[in-house]
Write a protein that holds these residues in place. Structure first.
Motif, mmCIF file in Angstrom:
data_model
loop_
_atom_site.group_PDB
_atom_site.id
_atom_site.type_symbol
_atom_site.label_atom_id
_atom_site.label_comp_id
_atom_site.label_asym_id
_atom_site.label_seq_id
_atom_site.Cartn_x
_atom_site.Cartn_y
_atom_site.Cartn_z
ATOM 1 N N PHE B 191 1.079 -1.177 0.091
ATOM 2 C CA PHE B 191 0.037 -0.199 0.115
ATOM 3 C C PHE B 191 0.889 1.259 -0.219
ATOM 4 O O PHE B 191 0.552 2.238 -0.702
ATOM 5 N N SER B 192 1.899 1.292 1.093
ATOM 6 C CA SER B 192 2.938 2.336 0.726
ATOM 7 C C SER B 192 3.369 2.371 -0.476
ATOM 8 O O SER B 192 3.696 3.686 -1.233
ATOM 9 N N ASN B 195 0.987 4.164 -2.656
ATOM 10 C CA ASN B 195 0.827 5.445 -2.624
ATOM 11 C C ASN B 195 2.175 6.180 -3.108
ATOM 12 O O ASN B 195 1.879 7.477 -3.600
ATOM 13 N N ALA B 266 -7.565 -0.467 -3.805
ATOM 14 C CA ALA B 266 -6.767 0.599 -4.173
ATOM 15 C C ALA B 266 -7.037 1.948 -4.061
ATOM 16 O O ALA B 266 -6.502 2.834 -4.073
ATOM 17 N N GLN B 268 -8.564 4.027 -2.110
ATOM 18 C CA GLN B 268 -8.346 4.679 -1.212
ATOM 19 C C GLN B 268 -7.070 5.531 -1.501
ATOM 20 O O GLN B 268 -6.954 6.659 -1.275
ATOM 21 N N THR B 269 -6.220 4.733 -1.625
ATOM 22 C CA THR B 269 -4.880 5.266 -1.879
ATOM 23 C C THR B 269 -4.692 6.162 -3.063
ATOM 24 O O THR B 269 -3.849 7.020 -3.024
ATOM 25 N N LYS B 272 -6.093 9.662 -2.048
ATOM 26 C CA LYS B 272 -5.114 10.532 -1.180
ATOM 27 C C LYS B 272 -4.484 11.424 -2.063
ATOM 28 O O LYS B 272 -3.974 12.406 -1.652
#
Lengths: 199, 420
Positions: B191-192, B195, B266, B268-269, B272
């Motif tokens: 996830f990072s 991002n 994915a 949500q990411t 951001k």
């Protein structure tokens, strides 16, 4: 020309991927052929085992003609592999030819490619001689006997294990361009009123 | 006695060099076989026999090697996957270069086609096995160790996951979804990484705009230097350049859509980074410019322009659908599934996103045509009695305003190419 891809840009410009150097891989085919050659040398089926198989399964009166054919295969292997190579390499080449031709009657396209892939360019007369000699030897045995001989060696190499995912249902369906409707490209109208996404 | 996970297992076996017994961790570089996987190269477009032969030779090597790999026992498979760099490069080269169906493909000889299909399945099975930490009751890797292995050895990374989605997502979506969910669940660092990747995706949008001579958000407003080449627009650039841009756009939109379709978690990411607004804004600038350029070039290569138009239409649809996946995942689904206490957050997100894109009139029309905004607003009204009607009315007026001067038309679907 390679297609421009999003993931290619992500590989090049993001830092979330391993930056591999592919320059050494230009000679990967040559390296692969060489490794296959080494594997062939250590393959479970040896020339000695083939000779032993023939000796054990045939009458002594048939031995003379069979021995002649075995020599022809060895001779052909010497010409294909190259006479500068040692006896061990030549015998491995002979095993390769025997395995390739044991159920064939002539040198077809696939066999030619397989030999070329393994040894590079070769005299076609040698392949034909090896094929004919193998055919004559094979005619003394049943298909089951020959398959057993070849498989015995493959099992030693562990090639008959269960294959992961054999029962997985796989679809070859891939994303294609979506259908589209007729759009005003003829320049009669430049308005966007006729452009629709109602596919 | 319970079986140990592979990452903790020690095995005693004969040293192939010295012949003596030795004990090693089950996952150890010395247990890897010397195999030398070759790189994948795509089938040649022209039927040059030498190129076809090279493709066949490479593809057969890979097919045989993957057959061998998939038949390996659990421990040997993982040793090979972790420690054999040639295998990783081979798999990566397949993901990079395997033809997508939406590429301009030529008819391939039967043998080439069959082998390509065989490889396609084998590559998928290999990644499937690599994303499975529990193969059977006795053969498994501890989840935490599995997550570390995947990440530390780059067995999966974000570009690879995107490639997997676009290559295999259509026909194998349920299985692929499980694979990717498992990867992200066992290793949250993905996830990072995602991002960190989104800004690069947004940079790709900017690069496409820049290539078309369009204003890039945040770009310098300095005047053009005298020696600098005059920026070309899609209408006057060489046709080949226009083609490259449309192909790039088509691949970018399809790949993004395929990824979010398979792995909506994915979203949500992406958001951001204000992705919904950035996507709508990109659409607004890009689509009209490219459509206009293709129309103006109607006296050039007719076949190519028809193909570009088709790809542009496809890209439009994928961008609008991507936006809808985001709206659905970020707002609509949570509203449908949440209790009334939590709904306000998601309603607020919906209102903010749509307020931010109201100025993108072309995008709004095209989105509204496929996914009527009024239906979503109606859902909001049903879900919340305290909905701020002023804001929803403002959004609906904005959508109506985007249609001003334009006839709403529900055109019939035809499969024929555009008349040139």
């Amino acid at each position: 020309m390679a297609f421009p891809r999003l993931t290619e840009a992500l590989r090049a410009f993001s830092n979330v991927t391993k930056q591999d150097d592919y320059s050494e891989e230009l000679a990967d085919l040559t390296k692969k052929r060489s490794i296959l050659h080494e594997q062939l040398l250590s393959s479970g089926l040896t020339w000695k085992k083939i000779v032993q198989f023939v000796d054990e399964n045939l009458d002594s009166k048939e031995h003379q003609s069979i021995n002649g054919d075995l020599k022809i295969i060895l001779q052909a292997a010497k010409q294909i592999v190259g006479s500068e190579n040692g006896q061990e390499t030549i015998e491995s080449g002979a095993v390769f030819l025997f395995k390739l031709f044991h159920l064939k009657e002539y040198v077809g396209h696939d066999e030619t490619k397989a030999i070329k892939q393994m040894f590079g360019p070769f005299p076609s007369s040698s392949a034909t001689a090896a094929c004919n000699a193998t055919c004559r030897i094979a005619s003394h045995f049943t298909e089951e006997q020959l398959t057993e001989l070849i498989q015995m060696a493959e099992e030693q190499n562990g090639d008959n294990r269960l294959f992961f995912g054999k029962s997985i249902v796989f679809s070859f369906d891939m994303y294609d361009l979506d259908h589209f409707e007729e759009l005003p490209i003829n320049g009669e109208t430049d308005k966007q009123t006729t452009i629709s996404l109602d596919y | 006695m319970p079986t140990l996970p592979l990452d903790e297992l020690q095995l005693t076996e004969k040293d192939p060099k010295m012949g003596k017994l030795r004990t090693l961790p089950a996952l150890h570089p010395e247990r890897k076989a010397e195999r030398a996987f070759v790189l994948y190269k795509p089938p040649p477009k022209a039927g040059d026999p030498a190129l076809v032969e090279e493709f066949l030779e490479r593809a057969k090597f890979i097919a045989n090697d993957l057959d061998w790999l998939l038949a390996l026992p659990h421990d040997k498979f993982w040793c090979q996957v972790i420690f054999d760099e040639t295998l990783q490069k081979c798999l990566n080269s397949y993901l990079c270069h395997a033809p997508r169906k939406f590429d301009a493909l030529v008819d391939l000889p039967l043998e080439v086609n069959d082998l390509q299909k065989y490889l396609h399945r084998s590559v998928f099975l290999t990644f499937l096995r690599m994303s499975t930490h529990k193969e059977s009751k006795d053969h498994f890797i501890a989840p935490s160790a599995f997550g570390e292995i995947l990440y530390n050895y780059y067995l999966f990374d974000i570009p690879k996951i995107l490639d997997l989605c676009v290559l295999f997502g259509k026909g194998n979506s349920p299985l692929l979804r499980k694979m990717i969910e498992n990867i992200f669940t066992q290793q949250s660092s993905y996830f990072s990484d995602l991002n960190e990747t989104v800004p690069t995706i947004l940079q790709v949008f900017n690069n496409i705009l820049h290539a078309c001579g369009l204003q890039v958000e945040g770009a310098s407003s300095e005047p053009q230097k005298l020696e600098e080449r005059v920026k070309e627009t899609p209408s006057d650039m060489p046709l080949q350049e226009l083609k490259d841009i449309v192909l790039y756009l088509c691949d970018t939109c399809t790949t993004l859509w395929a990824f979010l379709d398979v792995f909506p978690l994915a979203c949500q990411t992406f958001q951001k980074h204000d992705f919904c607004y950035r996507l709508a804004s990109f659409y607004e600038l890009m689509i009209a410019e490219l459509e206009s350029a293709i129309k103006r070039r109607r006296y050039e290569d007719e076949g190519l322009l028809a193909d570009l138009w088709r790809r542009l239409s496809h890209s439009r649809k994928k961008m609008v659908e991507t936006f809808h996946i985001l709206i659905n995942q970020l707002c609509l689904q949570p509203i449908l599934e949440s209790s009334s206490d939590n709904i306000q957050l998601f309603i607020e997100e919906f209102l903010q996103i749509f307020t931010s894109v109201l100025q993108e009139r072309r995008f709004l029309r095209d989105y509204d045509e496929l996914f009527p905004v009024v239906d979503d607003v109606s859902l909001l009204q049903q879900a919340s009695s305290t909905l701020d009607e002023t804001r929803t009315t403002y959004i609906l007026h904005g959508v109506e305003s985007a249609w001003e001067g334009v006839d709403r038309r529900k055109a019939s679907v035809t499969g024929s190419p555009p008349p040139i």
